[in-house]
Design a protein around this motif. Structure first.
Motif, PDB file in Angstrom:
ATOM      1  N   THR A 181      17.781   1.217 -72.728  1.00 53.28           N
ATOM      2  CA  THR A 181      16.789   0.887 -71.689  1.00 53.28           C
ATOM      3  C   THR A 181      15.978  -0.320 -72.122  1.00 53.28           C
ATOM      4  O   THR A 181      15.516  -0.383 -73.259  1.00 53.28           O
ATOM      5  CB  THR A 181      15.786   2.035 -71.420  1.00 53.28           C
ATOM      6  N   GLY A 279      11.512   1.688 -64.245  1.00 58.22           N
ATOM      7  CA  GLY A 279      11.346   2.295 -62.919  1.00 58.22           C
ATOM      8  C   GLY A 279       9.923   2.526 -62.456  1.00 58.22           C
ATOM      9  O   GLY A 279       9.704   2.930 -61.312  1.00 58.22           O
ATOM     10  N   ARG A 389      13.630  10.012 -60.695  1.00 61.03           N
ATOM     11  CA  ARG A 389      14.695   9.015 -60.452  1.00 61.03           C
ATOM     12  C   ARG A 389      14.752   8.004 -61.592  1.00 61.03           C
ATOM     13  O   ARG A 389      15.829   7.614 -62.040  1.00 61.03           O
ATOM     14  CB  ARG A 389      14.414   8.255 -59.156  1.00 61.03           C
ATOM     15  N   ALA A 390      13.569   7.586 -62.058  1.00 58.03           N
ATOM     16  CA  ALA A 390      13.521   6.612 -63.157  1.00 58.03           C
ATOM     17  C   ALA A 390      14.172   7.212 -64.407  1.00 58.03           C
ATOM     18  O   ALA A 390      14.909   6.529 -65.124  1.00 58.03           O
ATOM     19  CB  ALA A 390      12.078   6.203 -63.441  1.00 58.03           C
ATOM     20  N   ALA A 393      17.980   7.357 -63.973  1.00 54.24           N
ATOM     21  CA  ALA A 393      18.571   6.022 -64.089  1.00 54.24           C
ATOM     22  C   ALA A 393      18.585   5.579 -65.547  1.00 54.24           C
ATOM     23  O   ALA A 393      19.602   5.092 -66.059  1.00 54.24           O
ATOM     24  CB  ALA A 393      17.798   5.027 -63.224  1.00 54.24           C
ATOM     25  N   ALA A 396      21.197   7.307 -67.522  1.00 52.53           N
ATOM     26  CA  ALA A 396      22.531   7.179 -66.915  1.00 52.53           C
ATOM     27  C   ALA A 396      23.084   8.550 -66.502  1.00 52.53           C
ATOM     28  O   ALA A 396      24.264   8.835 -66.661  1.00 52.53           O
ATOM     29  CB  ALA A 396      23.502   6.459 -67.859  1.00 52.53           C
ATOM     30  N   GLU A 401      20.682  11.078 -54.297  1.00 52.26           N
ATOM     31  CA  GLU A 401      19.451  10.728 -53.589  1.00 52.26           C
ATOM     32  C   GLU A 401      18.490  11.904 -53.652  1.00 52.26           C
ATOM     33  O   GLU A 401      18.507  12.791 -52.808  1.00 52.26           O
ATOM     34  CB  GLU A 401      19.774  10.359 -52.131  1.00 52.26           C
TER      35      GLU A 401
END
Ligand SMILES: C=C(O[C@@H]1C=C(C(=O)O)C=C[C@H]1O)C(=O)O
Length: 403
Positions: A181, A279, A389-390, A393, A396, A401
């Motif tokens: 990251t 994020g 969500r962050a 992400a 990975a 959604e």
């Protein structure tokens, strides 16, 4: 992999995987204002990875823990203790003691198993309706009275997303993603003796001790980063938000109050800075101090500070009691602190957020938002979704959604 299976593998000529470290922590990159590291290879932004392999687990809760750990380390030079203190102050710590393994980079981790896990289902605890409800109850509690003279109450409410995948999620693949990251984060992986593996990349430093120098980098006040041109607009909105500045000030004041008795000098910035985390945008403040007593270790400081009011609230005990009512599952390691301390007393403890607890094909990701008088239930729910969500992400992890 058990040792028996590993050696059977080598007999057949298959290279055995070395034993997995119980604890890995990638931190130590410099913060603005740090003295330049003069050691060979100690560039100003060098990230250091520490791990403990084949160590011994330490038992016990937080009471007297730092003194016990200091005694263990005094008896065994060149060792360290790494692990996590849970959010709940009376819950058992998860700490492992072993030789110091310090490297400039994360070793190359084995390639993830194929095929990649597919997300089969998600459960939110509480569900969105229940979370908005909890925020309303917290707003009633805030309206009920002040935290102290001239002080407003604050509480951080979280929800957990339980994700079910088609196959086991590989903790090393998740760590490799966390390590990649961009931006300044503290990356962690802890294989708990109970089985689940905690992995994450947190932007928040609870406390670092290097010699007599003490640093804390609290974050509070947040907004999602949509990316593109809208990113700067969101940042400007956060900078201008009186509600977020109030939320931030509560945390900075409480950290400074906790550190003050341990420090000869303490510097607290008058204004927070904008922090770009994966994020998310946050407001952050670098608090710096100088220890009075060199026998005070980084674990003494971490145990005094955790949980930070960025995860608990104000007044601390009443906020913790409210969290206990509104989050009946308990937080466990989420919201506590993760890090290490060594025989010199130095160490680094980060806030255990932006991580996941991996248990085979089941993954738990938890995120919270600070509730103050001006909070709106829908916006706070949205903030927890953005944080989850962050995390997905950054690690990975397939997340779809999420709502
Ligand atoms: C509670 C979380 O984050 C904490 C809460 C923040 C806030 O309320 O603005 C900001 C950063 C963290 O201290 C989380 O990531 O789950």
């Amino acid at each position: 992999m058990s040792e028996a299976r590993a050696s059977a593998g080598s007999e057949r000529g298959v290279a055995a995987r070395p034993p997995a470290p119980a604890f890995r922590f990638g931190g130590g990159s410099s913060l603005p204002g740090d003295p330049v590291d003069q050691r060979p290879g100690g560039g100003s932004d060098a990230l250091v990875w520490r791990s403990v392999t084949g160590g011994r687990w330490l038992d016990g809760t937080r009471a007297g823990l730092a003194d016990r750990v200091a005694a263990v380390l005094a008896a065994h030079p060149d060792t360290m203790v790494g692990g996590a203190l849970p959010f709940e102050r009376d819950a058992a710590a998860v700490l492992v003691h072993g030789p110091v393994d310090e490297r400039p980079a994360l070793p190359v981790l084995p390639a993830p198993r194929e095929p990649a896990p597919v997300l089969l289902g998600v459960e939110s605890r509480p569900d969105p309706v229940g979370y908005r409800d909890a925020v309303r109850r917290a707003l009633d509690w805030i309206a009920d009275g002040p935290a102290g003279p001239g002080q407003a109450r604050k509480v951080v409410l979280s929800r957990a997303l339980l994700l079910e995948y088609s196959s086991a999620v590989d903790p090393d693949a998740v760590l490799a993603a966390a390590a990649a990251t961009p931006g300044r984060t503290w990356r962690y992986q802890l294989r708990t003796p109970a089985g689940p593996v905690l992995v994450g990349a947190t932007p928040e430093l609870l406390v670092r001790r290097r010699g007599l120098a003490v640093t804390s980098f609290p974050l509070a006040g947040s907004t999602p980063r949509p990316g593109g041109a809208a990113d700067a607009d969101q940042a400007a909105r956060l900078r201008a938000s009186a509600k977020d500045h109030r939320e931030h000030a509560v945390v900075v004041e409480a950290i400074a109050d906790t550190l003050a008795p341990w420090c000869r000098r303490l510097t607290v910035p008058s204004e927070p800075e904008l922090v770009a985390a994966p994020g998310m945008w946050h407001l952050g403040s670098h608090i710096r101090g100088e220890l009075r007593d060199p026998s005070v270790t980084s674990l003494h400081l971490a145990a005094a500070l955790a949980p930070t009011p960025a995860l608990g609230g104000r007044p601390a005990a009443a906020a913790a009691a409210l969290i206990g009512q509104l989050e009946p599952d308990g937080r466990g390691l989420y919201g506590g602190t993760v890090g290490w301390t060594d025989g010199s007393g130095d160490g680094e403890w980060a806030v255990t957020i932006r991580g996941a607890l991996l248990d085979g094909a089941r993954v738990r990701v938890q995120a919270g938002a600070g509730i103050v008088a001006a909070s709106e239930p829908e916006a706070e729910l949205h903030e927890t979704t953005a944080k989850v969500r962050a995390v997905l992400a950054a690690l990975a992890l397939p997340g779809g959604e999420l709502r």
